[in-house]
Design an enzyme around this catalytic site. Sequence first.
Site, PDB file in Angstrom:
ATOM      1  N   GLY A  58       0.844  -1.194   0.000  1.00 11.78           N
ATOM      2  CA  GLY A  58       0.000   0.000   0.000  1.00 11.78           C
ATOM      3  C   GLY A  58       0.870   1.231   0.000  1.00 11.78           C
ATOM      4  N   CYS A  85       5.274  -6.308   1.731  1.00  9.10           N
ATOM      5  CA  CYS A  85       5.685  -4.908   1.740  1.00  9.10           C
ATOM      6  C   CYS A  85       5.011  -4.147   2.895  1.00  9.10           C
ATOM      7  CB  CYS A  85       5.415  -4.289   0.359  1.00  9.10           C
ATOM      8  SG  CYS A  85       6.216  -2.702   0.119  1.00  9.10           S
ATOM      9  N   TYR A  86       4.077  -3.251   2.609  1.00 11.67           N
ATOM     10  CA  TYR A  86       3.347  -2.555   3.686  1.00 11.67           C
ATOM     11  C   TYR A  86       2.719  -3.582   4.638  1.00 11.67           C
ATOM     12  CZ  TYR A  86      -0.226   0.532   5.764  1.00 11.67           C
ATOM     13  OH  TYR A  86      -1.024   1.229   6.627  1.00 11.67           O
ATOM     14  N   HIS A 172       8.012  -7.928  -3.721  1.00 13.54           N
ATOM     15  CA  HIS A 172       6.684  -8.247  -4.274  1.00 13.54           C
ATOM     16  C   HIS A 172       6.702  -9.577  -5.023  1.00 13.54           C
ATOM     17  CE1 HIS A 172       4.560  -4.542  -3.290  1.00 13.54           C
ATOM     18  NE2 HIS A 172       5.764  -3.995  -3.346  1.00 13.54           N
ATOM     19  N   GLU A 174       4.265 -11.119  -6.243  1.00  9.29           N
ATOM     20  CA  GLU A 174       3.177 -11.211  -7.224  1.00  9.29           C
ATOM     21  C   GLU A 174       3.554 -10.662  -8.596  1.00  9.29           C
ATOM     22  OE1 GLU A 174       3.455  -9.237  -4.677  1.00  9.29           O
ATOM     23  OE2 GLU A 174       2.493  -7.290  -4.931  1.00  9.29           O
ATOM     24  N   ASP A 230     -17.457 -10.845 -22.790  1.00  9.62           N
ATOM     25  CA  ASP A 230     -18.143 -10.987 -21.502  1.00  9.62           C
ATOM     26  C   ASP A 230     -19.615 -11.361 -21.671  1.00  9.62           C
ATOM     27  OD1 ASP A 230     -15.698 -10.121 -20.688  1.00  9.62           O
ATOM     28  OD2 ASP A 230     -16.338  -8.090 -20.185  1.00  9.62           O
ATOM     29  N   LYS A 372     -10.692 -11.383 -16.295  1.00 12.95           N
ATOM     30  CA  LYS A 372     -10.876 -11.486 -17.744  1.00 12.95           C
ATOM     31  C   LYS A 372     -10.264 -12.772 -18.326  1.00 12.95           C
ATOM     32  CE  LYS A 372     -12.207  -9.008 -21.416  1.00 12.95           C
ATOM     33  NZ  LYS A 372     -13.404  -8.184 -21.486  1.00 12.95           N
TER      34      LYS A 372
END
Length: 516
Positions: A58, A85-86, A172, A174, A230, A372
């Site tokens: 964050g 992290c945060y 990170h 991710e 979609d 998606k």
Amino acid sequence: MVQPNRDTIVVLDFGAQYSQLIARRIRELHVYSRIVPYTISTEELQKIAPKGIILSGGPASVMNSQSPKPDAGIFSLGIPVLGICYGLQLLAMMNGGSVERPQLREYGFANLMIKKSSKLLHSIADGTRVWMSHGDAVATLPNSFTQTAVTANCKFAAVEDVVHSWYGVQFHPEVAHTTEGTKLLANFVLDICKAEASWNVGSFISTEVERIRKTVGSGKVLCGLSGGVDSSVVAALINKAIGNQLTCVYVNTGLMRKGESDLVVKVFRDTFNIKLIYIDAEQRFLDALQGVTDPEQKRKIIGKVFIDVFEEESKAAGEVEFLAQGTLYPDVIESISPSGGPSATIKSHHNVGGLPKDLRFSLIEPLRELFKDEVRELGKELGLPDEIVFRHPFPGPGLGVRCVGEVTKQRLDTLREIDAIFIEEIKKAGLYRSVWQALACLLPVKSVGVQGDERTYEEVCSLRAVTSEDAMTADWYRFPPEVLQNSASRICNEVAGVNRVLYDITSKPPGTIEWE
Ligand code: XMP
């Protein structure tokens, strides 16, 4: 919404740029993951009964007393926690450690040196590359914690408290820049949290089909088809669940691309045998747009005419209780805006070409848990053709916002031909799926040219192709020159009334993807 028998990892969102990415990476491990605001109470979290909790990064500083902090009760639930992290800094500070602001912000690559074997770092190579992006750092660890890895500038790059099953990383995992990030997340989710890897498209279809049948009963469902992925997937899924209780409505606004309306009829009426109300409203849209050149006015007119047409014509479906919509997970996440407030309206957007919420129907949104890429996977599994499943995004107001200046039938026809050639050349080069979105605009200028020894004075078009993760930011696509050259020469030769082609190299920001 969440089924109790589905193992879930919860991501507490502290306004991180990467929260969605964390959830997506976990889903790639076939474990269901959802994002919740950091303000969630311990009781609410208990209802979800997650197998693990991830505290996201964050933009705030934990040292600021006003900064976002979770309900301290979450640390007493006996559920494994991973702070990123945060999130790591919160974990440390809220459990007796401290955080400081070193002189230099650490941003970019670092090598992770492993100091102690740890379940979280299992089979991760010593020296592996990780991505750092932080201002604050943990200064002292709570007593129960130990350091498991460092980098040149960060003494607590990875830490753990095995008694509580609390883990933290300053980097990170991710992001793709962290070479073994997915392995680390897998260690946490599968090994430490013991979540079952059972989330997949097949299991989604069976649970969702059941859910739709239960919700709808013997009622009727209406689904607006746009030709995009979609709404197409929604229709195919609902058709699988309730067959002829579903009616689809397709409005040909006259602002569609070449062949798009025919494709919708072919796939849904002819292949899937779905009841389809096809409305040809081209003239109505053209009349309403006559003489209008202002982008916002165009968008508003198109949105209003669309709703009017849909409401009038959908009456042909008889008494209908439910309206299906292709809402996706990124649209429903209650994420925290780093600026603390709603962002400015750039374009009256994203509901143009959609329907207002206050129609006389109850909404069903079977894709509201999906990203998606999961929707595309689902579309393939349901048997939709690649032409629909991998179609680039297309705005609700369609070619109306790509016909810069006045929208006329003639200009739209010209634009349809230009667009079709450009897309054909991209597909021929095998690049269609590497591009997020490719589009052509017809510009409100004319230019002088020469063709067959004759002077011409004709229309100008621009081509644009971008890469993007989520359409919030975008970069222009670097085509091999022949793709642009072939497109330009074919457009000038084959499309009457056009003598000049430009390629748009503006990124977003400062440009937007569409011109209007
Ligand atoms: P911009 O032009 O704002 O667009 O960078 C970002 C993405 O959104 C699409 N777009 C729309 N989609 N209704 C939609 O459903 C709209 O009114 C609309 N306007 C833009 C655009 O094509 C791009 O993918």
